[in-house]
Design an enzyme around this catalytic site. Sequence first.
Site, PDB file in Angstrom:
ATOM      1  N   ASP A  84       4.966  16.514   0.283  1.00 55.91           N
ATOM      2  CA  ASP A  84       4.206  16.106  -0.907  1.00 55.91           C
ATOM      3  C   ASP A  84       4.843  16.718  -2.156  1.00 55.91           C
ATOM      4  OD1 ASP A  84       2.328  15.426  -2.788  1.00 55.91           O
ATOM      5  OD2 ASP A  84       0.870  16.953  -2.154  1.00 55.91           O
ATOM      6  N   ASP A 120      -0.921  16.260  -4.617  1.00 53.57           N
ATOM      7  CA  ASP A 120      -2.209  15.586  -4.382  1.00 53.57           C
ATOM      8  C   ASP A 120      -2.613  15.597  -2.904  1.00 53.57           C
ATOM      9  OD1 ASP A 120      -0.514  13.719  -3.251  1.00 53.57           O
ATOM     10  OD2 ASP A 120      -1.285  12.010  -4.404  1.00 53.57           O
ATOM     11  N   ASP A 179       4.961  11.894  -0.383  1.00 56.60           N
ATOM     12  CA  ASP A 179       5.394  10.869  -1.336  1.00 56.60           C
ATOM     13  C   ASP A 179       6.920  10.817  -1.449  1.00 56.60           C
ATOM     14  OD1 ASP A 179       5.923  13.180  -2.795  1.00 56.60           O
ATOM     15  OD2 ASP A 179       4.036  13.063  -3.888  1.00 56.60           O
ATOM     16  N   ASP A 191       7.424  -4.615  12.249  1.00 57.07           N
ATOM     17  CA  ASP A 191       6.151  -4.265  12.873  1.00 57.07           C
ATOM     18  C   ASP A 191       5.646  -5.393  13.789  1.00 57.07           C
ATOM     19  OD1 ASP A 191       3.967  -2.229  12.658  1.00 57.07           O
ATOM     20  OD2 ASP A 191       2.807  -3.965  12.000  1.00 57.07           O
ATOM     21  N   HIS A 242       4.835   7.426  15.088  1.00 62.83           N
ATOM     22  CA  HIS A 242       3.543   7.635  14.427  1.00 62.83           C
ATOM     23  C   HIS A 242       2.368   7.020  15.197  1.00 62.83           C
ATOM     24  CE1 HIS A 242       4.758   3.634  13.491  1.00 62.83           C
ATOM     25  NE2 HIS A 242       3.593   3.363  12.931  1.00 62.83           N
ATOM     26  N   ASP A 243       2.645   6.292  16.275  1.00 66.65           N
ATOM     27  CA  ASP A 243       1.578   5.678  17.073  1.00 66.65           C
ATOM     28  C   ASP A 243       1.377   6.380  18.411  1.00 66.65           C
ATOM     29  OD1 ASP A 243       1.158   3.633  15.201  1.00 66.65           O
ATOM     30  OD2 ASP A 243       2.688   2.351  16.113  1.00 66.65           O
TER      31      ASP A 243
HETATM   32  C1  GLC Z   1       2.273  -1.268  14.569  1.00 65.59           C
HETATM   33  C2  GLC Z   1       2.365   0.008  13.764  1.00 65.59           C
HETATM   34  C3  GLC Z   1       1.004   0.634  13.739  1.00 65.59           C
HETATM   35  C4  GLC Z   1       0.066  -0.313  13.035  1.00 65.59           C
HETATM   36  C5  GLC Z   1       0.066  -1.685  13.693  1.00 65.59           C
HETATM   37  C6  GLC Z   1      -0.543  -2.708  12.790  1.00 65.59           C
HETATM   38  O1  GLC Z   1       1.974  -1.041  15.894  1.00 65.59           O
HETATM   39  O2  GLC Z   1       3.353   0.828  14.278  1.00 65.59           O
HETATM   40  O3  GLC Z   1       1.013   1.883  13.097  1.00 65.59           O
HETATM   41  O4  GLC Z   1      -1.233   0.207  13.061  1.00 65.59           O
HETATM   42  O5  GLC Z   1       1.365  -2.138  13.981  1.00 65.59           O
HETATM   43  O6  GLC Z   1       0.275  -2.952  11.688  1.00 65.59           O
END
Ligand code: GLC
Length: 564
Positions: free
Chosen positions: A33, A37, A41, A212, A335-336
């Site tokens: 950051d 905030d 970023d 995605d 991140h998932d």
């Molecule tokens: C993909 C992304 C995930 C998101 C989903 C909907 O799986 O990696 O983070 O929530 O698509 O866009």
Amino acid sequence: MTSTNEGGAVPHTDAPWWTSATVYQIWPRSFADGDGDGVGDLAGIRSKLGHLHDLGVDVIWLSPIYRSPQADAGYDISDYDDIDPLFGTLDEFDELLAEVHGLGMKLVMDLVVNHTSDEHAWFAESRSSLDNPKRDWYVWRPQSDDGSLPTEWRSAFSGPAWQLDEATGEWYLHMFATKQPDLNWQNADMRAAVHAMMNRWLDRGVDGFRMDVINFIAKTPESLAAGSPAFVMDPAIHDHLQEMHREVFAHRGDRQLITVGEMPGVTVDDATLFTDQARSELDMVFQFEHVDLDRGPDSKFDNVPLALTDLKRSLGRWQEGLAERGWNSLYLGNHDQPRSVSRFGDDGAHRYESATMLAAVLHLHRGTPYVYQGDEIGMTNAGFTSIDQYRDIESLNWHEEALAAGASEADVLEALRFRSRDNARTPVQWSADASAGFTTGTPWIGVNPNSAELNVEADRASGERSVFEFYRRLIALRHELPVVQLGDFAMLAPDDERLYAFTRTLGDERLLVLANWSGEPYDLDPGLDPVLRRRSVPEVLVSNVPHGPGSLTLAPWEVRVLRA
Ligand code: GLC
């Protein structure tokens, strides 16, 4: 071994440049950051480019930074052509891009075109009336007399995938949140608008896209047939990707671009088609087979134990299936997914050994490795104990749904503690300072309580036991050795429940990777590979635990890479 990362990726022969490259994923909200905030970023990213350059990565993939109401942390985009003020401005983006290029790295954007935000201008028009010219840009279905839904599809974020829109009295499809209506890829004008948008970003200088859930975009009347119980990938996807290639990538001369498609549910055979260069679709895909092995049949939060033999069978099959045609992406976390060291290793006493073992096994497969932010220091799951600590829409929706279905709060929290996406979304731990040096303000999500001991500064000061240094060596090794880039893969001892062993071979070059995937010492069988029977002690290219010359015992979570 030499561990220089100077000079970057040097592909062997005429193989594509990304066969020797490593990609680093930044999930911007939690990276760094710059303005205090509490949310990461672009300024924060710019301040940490030295870290990525030191690590030696070739490509940075940025999760979405476009304008967005942030219902799904930016995967709900309301304007593809602007940066969300939370992250910065277009000018700052241009400066970031120039700096990344100046350091010899590339920058890849996330492309989210299965759906937009419901606050995107396209959707505002589409929902305004039945005869609006953009009505057909989204997937609308009329109500039926018996009140049933158009299909039985479930949203990935709980509940049905259809939402009734009061303005016109029709259902719209949302495979994800209700605030993420699905685009209709049957509509040629919509497709042209997406292609134009992609072209604008490439003209701006970005080096490609991570796409995605791209295998979800095709929905034809056949796949949407009444009564269809679950979404099934529609073969029209291949036409869409070939058209996109023609309209966006084909006339970019010799620019070195990269495309990677995120594809839940994809099989080896599908992936061969998607990534066969002769078909002009994608360079590589993210498949999900190996990260779905420990999920039960009913829900992703239904956790089941993982057998190493299943993991080896799966990853081995992918190595074999894409050996001649196509290309693998290699990942254990993003991140998932939960943090890889907490999920597959031992994030307690053997955190260093297991984090480095997992990295070596992954990076020495054939394919392009992806490093998720924080994995290069072995960051662990969040350890949240109360639902108030979670921020992720998927986790919060499922918590509500599971409680309503009668589950206990304790069981739901236990499942989230293992599987929630927020495990990988806590701030990157840069230092032992307050808020882990991530922000001078209040972080938008809690910092992992282990940040005082586990952080970039402490890791880099720990000499032989630095996870960062170990990653750096692996990334450099891929730059230097054609056998790492392109060597044939062969799995050894497939039925062994604790040993992950394989060879890579290219001409006279041969590597033997031996990994103890357990917390107990492992005695190697000299019959495993001829190199273990030779009198001369083989050259050790990489290892994470000191051992005597020629030792045939692997310490807990030890990995040894021999030049054989
Ligand atoms: C993909 C992304 C995930 C998101 C989903 C909907 O799986 O990696 O983070 O929530 O698509 O866009």
